[in-house]
Design an enzyme around this catalytic site. Structure first.
Site, PDB file in Angstrom:
ATOM      1  N   HIS A 239      24.467  -6.887  10.639  1.00 49.57           N
ATOM      2  CA  HIS A 239      25.232  -8.139  10.637  1.00 49.57           C
ATOM      3  C   HIS A 239      24.964  -8.975  11.898  1.00 49.57           C
ATOM      4  O   HIS A 239      24.562 -10.134  11.819  1.00 49.57           O
ATOM      5  CB  HIS A 239      26.733  -7.838  10.567  1.00 49.57           C
ATOM      6  CG  HIS A 239      27.155  -6.902   9.485  1.00 49.57           C
ATOM      7  ND1 HIS A 239      27.107  -7.202   8.144  1.00 49.57           N
ATOM      8  CD2 HIS A 239      27.646  -5.631   9.547  1.00 49.57           C
ATOM      9  CE1 HIS A 239      27.575  -6.185   7.431  1.00 49.57           C
ATOM     10  NE2 HIS A 239      27.905  -5.218   8.246  1.00 49.57           N
TER      11      HIS A 239
HETATM   12  O1  RIB Z   1      31.789  -7.666   9.090  1.00 49.15           O
HETATM   13  C1  RIB Z   1      30.847  -7.279  10.049  1.00 49.15           C
HETATM   14  C2  RIB Z   1      31.246  -7.758  11.413  1.00 49.15           C
HETATM   15  O2  RIB Z   1      32.480  -7.149  11.818  1.00 49.15           O
HETATM   16  C3  RIB Z   1      30.244  -7.354  12.503  1.00 49.15           C
HETATM   17  O3  RIB Z   1      30.266  -8.304  13.532  1.00 49.15           O
HETATM   18  C4  RIB Z   1      30.774  -6.053  12.987  1.00 49.15           C
HETATM   19  O4  RIB Z   1      30.348  -5.750  14.319  1.00 49.15           O
HETATM   20  C5  RIB Z   1      32.257  -6.316  12.965  1.00 49.15           C
HETATM   21  O5  RIB Z   1      32.595  -7.027  14.158  1.00 49.15           O
END
Ligand code: RIB
Ligand code: CA
Length: 306
Positions: A239
Site C-alpha cells: 500500500h
Molecule cells: O489500508 C492500508 C493502510 O493502512 C496502510 O497505510 C497501512 O500501513 C495502514 O496504515
C-alpha cells in the site's frame, strides 16, 4: 528531485516505503512525523527512528503526533503487523531523541519555510495533517502536492474495504480528519486499495527470494519485513510503497480526477470514500490503475541496489 515531508504510522508497509524512499535519488526526505494507526504513536515514533538509524539516516528528524483519531479511540493493527508493528524484525530501540516539536507544528514549519517546494506524503490516518491544516489554513495551497495512501473507491475489483467491507484502514481510523483534508483545497493524489490490493502489485515468496540475495542493510531489513507478511498473510501488500512510487515514476499509475465524499461518524459506512462525480476541475486525483509488474520491478531494483 521531490523534497518530502512524510506523515506515517510504521507499520510494515510504511517501513518498506521509507526504505524505498531512502534508496531513491528522486526523493529527499526532509522530515518525518508519526501518528497512531497501525500501532500506538509511541511505537510508530520509535519504529520510524529505529529504521532510520539502521539505515544510517538518523539525521532525519522525527516528530511525534496524535495518539488518537480526532473523534474515535485508536484501534491499532498490531494483529496484522506483529507485536512491535514491524513484523518482529528485532531492530534495536532508537538512540535518537524525538524532534522536540509536535508533528503538526513541525509539518507547518517545514512547509512555511519552503512554500511551494515540499510534497507531503501521508501513509497513515490523517489526524496530524488535519491538525496542521486547522492550525495553519494557508498550508494546503503552499504544498507542491499531497500524496496519500487511503481509501477504497470501487474503481477496480480490488477497491473494497480492508478494515470493514466498505472502508480502508487509514480513512476508517480517522474519517473526520480525512474529511477535513480532502476538503482542504490541497492538490491530492489518493492511492487506494483499488490499486494496492491488485495481486500484481503485491510481493510474493518468489520476490522474497530475490530480496534475500541483497547484501545491504536495506535489503536485509526489507527481507525481514516481507518475510513476516508472506509467512502470516500469504503475500506482502505494498500500500504505502505504491503511494511513494508515484513520486518515483508517475507513469506507474493512472489517476482520475473526481469529487470524493468521506463518510464520518461511527455507523456501518464509517470511512467510506465515495466518488461523487468524475470532474476534471477537482483537486482529488484518485488512482484508477497500476502497472503492478513494473512497480515491483522498480521496488526490487531500488532495494537491491548496492
Ligand atoms: O489500508 C492500508 C493502510 O493502512 C496502510 O497505510 C497501512 O500501513 C495502514 O496504515
Ligand atoms: Ca501506513
Amino acid at each position: 528531485m521531490h523534497k518530502v515531508v512524510w506523515d506515517m504510522d510504521p507499520g510494515i508497509d510504511d517501513a518498506l516505503a521509507l526504505i524505498l524512499a531512502l534508496k531513491s535519488p528522486e526523493v529527499q526526505v526532509l522530515g518525518i512525523t508519526t501518528v497512531a494507526g497501525n500501532a500506538p504513536v509511541e511505537m510508530t515514533s520509535a519504529n520510524a527512528r529505529c529504521i532510520l538509524e539502521f539505515l544510517n539516516e538518523g539525521g532525519i528528524p522525527v516528530a511525534m503526533g496524535a495518539a488518537n483519531p480526532l473523534n474515535h479511540p485508536l484501534e491499532d493493527a498490531l494483529s496484522y503487523h506483529g507485536p512491535d508493528g514491524l513484523g518482529n524484525c528485532g531492530l534495536p530501540l532508537p538512540l535518537t531523541p524525538l524532534y522536540p516539536v509536535k508533528a503538526w507544528d513541525f509539518l507547518a514549519r517545514l512547509v512555511l519555510d519552503a512554500p511551494g517546494e515540499l510534497t507531503l506524503v501521508a501513509t497513515g490516518p490523517l489526524t496530524n495533517v488535519a491538525y496542521a491544516f486547522e492550525l495553519h489554513a494557508e498550508l494546503p495551497e503552499l504544498l507542491a502536492g499531497l500524496v496519500l495512501m487511503g481509501g477504497a473507491y470501487d474503481l477496480t475489483p480490488y477497491g473494497k474495504g480492508n478494515r470493514t467491507p466498505f472502508a480502508e484502514f487509514n480513512i476508517w481510523q480517522d474519517p473526520e480528519a480525512a474529511h477535513a483534508v480532502f476538503n482542504s483545497g490541497a492538490n491530492i493524489f489518493a492511492v487506494g486499495l483499488d490499486v494496492s490490493m491488485d495481486p500484481a502489485a503485491c510481493l510474493n515468496s518468489q520476490h522474497l527470494e530475490q530480496i534475500r540475495t541483497g547484501r545491504t542493510p536495506a535489503a536485509h531489513l526489507a527481507a525481514q519485513l516481507v518475510e513476516y507478511e508472506v509467512k502470516y498473510h500469504g503475500c506482502c501488500r505494498m500500500h504505502d510503497p505504491l503511494a511513494l512510487a508515484t513520486l518515483l515514476d508517475a507513469s506507474l499509475l493512472d489517476f482520475t480526477s473526481a469529487r470524493v465524499e468521506i463518510v464520518t461518524g461511527n455507523d456501518w459506512d464509517r470511512g467510506v470514500t465515495r466518488i461523487l462525480a468524475a470532474d476534471s476541475s477537482q483537486l482529488i486525483h484518485v488512482a484508477s490503475a497500476v502497472d503492478g509488474p513494473r512497480f515491483l520491478k522498480l521496488f526490487l531494483s531500488h532495494i537491491l541496489e548496492e
